[in-house]
Scaffold this motif. Structure first.
Motif, mmCIF file in Angstrom:
data_model
loop_
_atom_site.group_PDB
_atom_site.id
_atom_site.type_symbol
_atom_site.label_atom_id
_atom_site.label_comp_id
_atom_site.label_asym_id
_atom_site.label_seq_id
_atom_site.Cartn_x
_atom_site.Cartn_y
_atom_site.Cartn_z
ATOM 1 N N VAL A 186 9.244 -13.968 -11.556
ATOM 2 C CA VAL A 186 10.451 -13.175 -11.370
ATOM 3 C C VAL A 186 10.258 -12.263 -10.171
ATOM 4 C CG1 VAL A 186 11.004 -13.242 -13.829
ATOM 5 C CG2 VAL A 186 9.672 -11.332 -12.925
ATOM 6 N N ARG A 187 11.370 -11.719 -9.665
ATOM 7 C CA ARG A 187 11.289 -10.909 -8.453
ATOM 8 C C ARG A 187 11.918 -9.531 -8.592
ATOM 9 N NH1 ARG A 187 12.571 -15.189 -3.487
ATOM 10 N NH2 ARG A 187 10.910 -16.678 -4.006
ATOM 11 N N THR A 188 12.653 -9.287 -9.666
ATOM 12 C CA THR A 188 13.348 -8.015 -9.791
ATOM 13 C C THR A 188 13.022 -7.337 -11.116
ATOM 14 O OG1 THR A 188 15.318 -8.927 -10.886
ATOM 15 C CG2 THR A 188 15.274 -8.983 -8.467
ATOM 16 N N VAL A 189 13.236 -6.016 -11.146
ATOM 17 C CA VAL A 189 13.019 -5.254 -12.373
ATOM 18 C C VAL A 189 14.005 -5.700 -13.449
ATOM 19 C CG1 VAL A 189 13.123 -2.945 -13.407
ATOM 20 C CG2 VAL A 189 12.048 -3.263 -11.173
ATOM 21 N N ALA A 190 15.214 -6.084 -13.038
ATOM 22 C CA ALA A 190 16.212 -6.545 -14.013
ATOM 23 C C ALA A 190 15.708 -7.773 -14.756
ATOM 24 C CB ALA A 190 17.526 -6.849 -13.306
ATOM 25 N N GLU A 191 15.077 -8.698 -14.028
ATOM 26 C CA GLU A 191 14.537 -9.901 -14.667
ATOM 27 C C GLU A 191 13.381 -9.538 -15.594
ATOM 28 O OE1 GLU A 191 14.920 -13.646 -11.774
ATOM 29 O OE2 GLU A 191 13.996 -11.919 -10.797
ATOM 30 N N LEU A 192 12.546 -8.594 -15.159
ATOM 31 C CA LEU A 192 11.447 -8.139 -16.011
ATOM 32 C C LEU A 192 11.990 -7.509 -17.295
ATOM 33 C CD1 LEU A 192 8.953 -6.452 -13.507
ATOM 34 C CD2 LEU A 192 8.639 -8.599 -14.728
ATOM 35 N N THR A 193 13.049 -6.730 -17.157
ATOM 36 C CA THR A 193 13.638 -6.076 -18.317
ATOM 37 C C THR A 193 14.182 -7.087 -19.315
ATOM 38 O OG1 THR A 193 14.216 -4.143 -16.978
ATOM 39 C CG2 THR A 193 15.359 -4.401 -19.079
ATOM 40 N N ARG A 194 14.854 -8.112 -18.803
ATOM 41 C CA ARG A 194 15.389 -9.147 -19.695
ATOM 42 C C ARG A 194 14.256 -9.837 -20.455
ATOM 43 N NH1 ARG A 194 19.164 -9.923 -15.438
ATOM 44 N NH2 ARG A 194 17.905 -11.579 -14.490
ATOM 45 N N ARG A 198 -2.773 -5.175 -21.574
ATOM 46 C CA ARG A 198 -2.447 -4.099 -20.650
ATOM 47 C C ARG A 198 -1.217 -4.450 -19.813
ATOM 48 N NH1 ARG A 198 -5.202 0.265 -18.969
ATOM 49 N NH2 ARG A 198 -5.550 0.383 -21.212
ATOM 50 N N GLU A 199 -1.096 -5.711 -19.412
ATOM 51 C CA GLU A 199 0.079 -6.124 -18.642
ATOM 52 C C GLU A 199 1.351 -5.973 -19.465
ATOM 53 O OE1 GLU A 199 -2.009 -9.393 -15.646
ATOM 54 O OE2 GLU A 199 -1.253 -10.018 -17.609
ATOM 55 N N ARG A 200 1.274 -6.275 -20.764
ATOM 56 C CA ARG A 200 2.429 -6.104 -21.633
ATOM 57 C C ARG A 200 2.787 -4.621 -21.780
ATOM 58 N NH1 ARG A 200 3.793 -10.616 -24.759
ATOM 59 N NH2 ARG A 200 4.500 -9.361 -26.538
ATOM 60 N N GLU A 201 1.773 -3.761 -21.811
ATOM 61 C CA GLU A 201 2.034 -2.324 -21.862
ATOM 62 C C GLU A 201 2.763 -1.870 -20.601
ATOM 63 O OE1 GLU A 201 -1.512 -0.281 -24.458
ATOM 64 O OE2 GLU A 201 -1.971 -0.828 -22.386
ATOM 65 N N VAL A 202 2.274 -2.316 -19.442
ATOM 66 C CA VAL A 202 2.902 -1.950 -18.176
ATOM 67 C C VAL A 202 4.327 -2.493 -18.118
ATOM 68 C CG1 VAL A 202 2.843 -2.289 -15.670
ATOM 69 C CG2 VAL A 202 0.728 -1.771 -16.912
ATOM 70 N N LEU A 203 4.505 -3.741 -18.522
ATOM 71 C CA LEU A 203 5.834 -4.352 -18.493
ATOM 72 C C LEU A 203 6.810 -3.565 -19.367
ATOM 73 C CD1 LEU A 203 7.923 -6.513 -17.920
ATOM 74 C CD2 LEU A 203 6.838 -7.955 -19.655
ATOM 75 N N GLY A 204 6.372 -3.184 -20.575
ATOM 76 C CA GLY A 204 7.243 -2.426 -21.463
ATOM 77 C C GLY A 204 7.698 -1.121 -20.835
ATOM 78 N N LEU A 205 6.781 -0.431 -20.142
ATOM 79 C CA LEU A 205 7.129 0.843 -19.510
ATOM 80 C C LEU A 205 8.032 0.634 -18.299
ATOM 81 C CD1 LEU A 205 3.658 2.597 -19.807
ATOM 82 C CD2 LEU A 205 5.749 3.171 -21.046
ATOM 83 N N GLU A 258 11.446 0.113 -19.472
ATOM 84 C CA GLU A 258 12.058 1.357 -19.956
ATOM 85 C C GLU A 258 12.462 2.279 -18.814
ATOM 86 O OE1 GLU A 258 9.141 2.944 -22.571
ATOM 87 O OE2 GLU A 258 9.644 1.600 -24.231
ATOM 88 N N GLY A 259 12.172 1.863 -17.569
ATOM 89 C CA GLY A 259 12.579 2.638 -16.403
ATOM 90 C C GLY A 259 11.516 3.536 -15.830
ATOM 91 N N ALA A 260 10.295 3.458 -16.358
ATOM 92 C CA ALA A 260 9.220 4.317 -15.851
ATOM 93 C C ALA A 260 8.761 3.841 -14.474
ATOM 94 C CB ALA A 260 8.044 4.303 -16.815
ATOM 95 N N ARG A 261 8.490 4.803 -13.591
ATOM 96 C CA ARG A 261 7.960 4.475 -12.273
ATOM 97 C C ARG A 261 6.431 4.400 -12.330
ATOM 98 N NH1 ARG A 261 11.668 4.582 -8.305
ATOM 99 N NH2 ARG A 261 13.691 5.521 -8.772
ATOM 100 N N SER A 262 5.862 3.793 -11.307
ATOM 101 C CA SER A 262 4.418 3.534 -11.318
ATOM 102 C C SER A 262 3.566 4.784 -11.536
ATOM 103 C CB SER A 262 3.996 2.827 -10.025
ATOM 104 O OG SER A 262 4.541 1.524 -9.989
ATOM 105 N N PRO A 263 3.843 5.930 -10.880
ATOM 106 C CA PRO A 263 3.015 7.123 -11.128
ATOM 107 C C PRO A 263 3.049 7.558 -12.598
ATOM 108 C CG PRO A 263 4.267 7.393 -9.108
ATOM 109 C CD PRO A 263 4.819 6.166 -9.778
ATOM 110 N N ALA A 264 4.230 7.470 -13.228
ATOM 111 C CA ALA A 264 4.339 7.855 -14.637
ATOM 112 C C ALA A 264 3.578 6.890 -15.530
ATOM 113 C CB ALA A 264 5.810 7.908 -15.048
ATOM 114 N N ILE A 265 3.624 5.598 -15.186
ATOM 115 C CA ILE A 265 2.898 4.592 -15.959
ATOM 116 C C ILE A 265 1.394 4.838 -15.850
ATOM 117 C CG2 ILE A 265 2.361 2.123 -16.135
ATOM 118 C CD1 ILE A 265 5.199 1.579 -15.128
#
Length: 213
Positions: free
Chosen positions: A195-203, A154-161, A164-171
């Protein structure tokens, strides 16, 4: 002897299918069900099952933490069977270290869950054949190095979204979980990956193949 079983699975249809399958066995009785870790802790204490079947994608806690906490619960002596969509060696190792007695993939559940239940009830350890085959393949190809912390399904699903730029309500809407649960997953993901930023999560997500570069 009848083996009492507690099913911990957040998807109702999967839980019902497991319950119906086990109900056909004369020596197995499903004494309770739970759809998150909090309910699992409560029912494991009150029902004292012999065996607890634990899904790997609970909404409120990752399965490694849930298994470890269950093993430490006073009055809980259930043997834990991890039921997972994953067959990779690293995650299996984490679950075994957390105290599970068996590991069965969901694709193998129809043929091997019964074997696993009987094995752990008899004090044995059980690893399904799909995982064994995966480990053998990994070792043969020299990919046996351990890597740090792994995320739950489930964490990998959330991370993928998130990547992709999805905000928490959409997720929350897409995964059919509460907004607060999404926020818990996001905090856990950042803590595990340090990590601390969405950019790091995306990478990280791109490197792991969760999203396209």
């Amino acid at each position: 002897m009848t083996i009492s079983v507690l099913l911990v699975e957040d998807h109702q249809l999967v839980r019902e299918a497991l319950r119906d399958s086990l109900a056909k066995q004369p020596d197995i009785k499903v004494v309770g069900e739970a759809d998150d870790a909090g309910m699992a802790f409560e029912r494991a204490r009150s029902l004292a099952p012999d065996v607890l079947v634990l899904d790997d994608s609970l909404p409120d806690m990752n399965s490694v933490e849930a298994a470890a906490k269950l093993k430490k619960q006073p009055g809980v002596d259930a043997k834990i069977i991890a039921l997972s969509a994953r067959a990779d060696r690293r995650f299996v190792t984490e679950m075994l270290r957390a105290g599970v007695s068996a590991y069965v993939t969901k694709s193998s559940a129809t043929t091997e869950l019964l074997e696993a239940i009987h094995a752990v009830a008899a004090g044995q350890t059980y690893i399904c054949r799909e995982v064994v085959d995966s480990v053998v393949t990994t070792v043969r190809h020299g990919e046996g190095k351990d890597e740090p912390s792994h995320l739950s399904h489930r964490e990998r699903e959330v991370l993928g979204l998130v990547a992709e730029g999805a905000r928490s309500p959409a997720i929350a809407s897409q995964l059919h979980i509460a907004l607060g649960t999404v926020e818990v997953h996001r905090r856990n993901i950042m803590r595990k990956l340090e990590v601390r930023t969405v950019a790091e999560l995306t990478r990280y997500a791109i490197r792991e193949g969760l999203v396209a570069a």
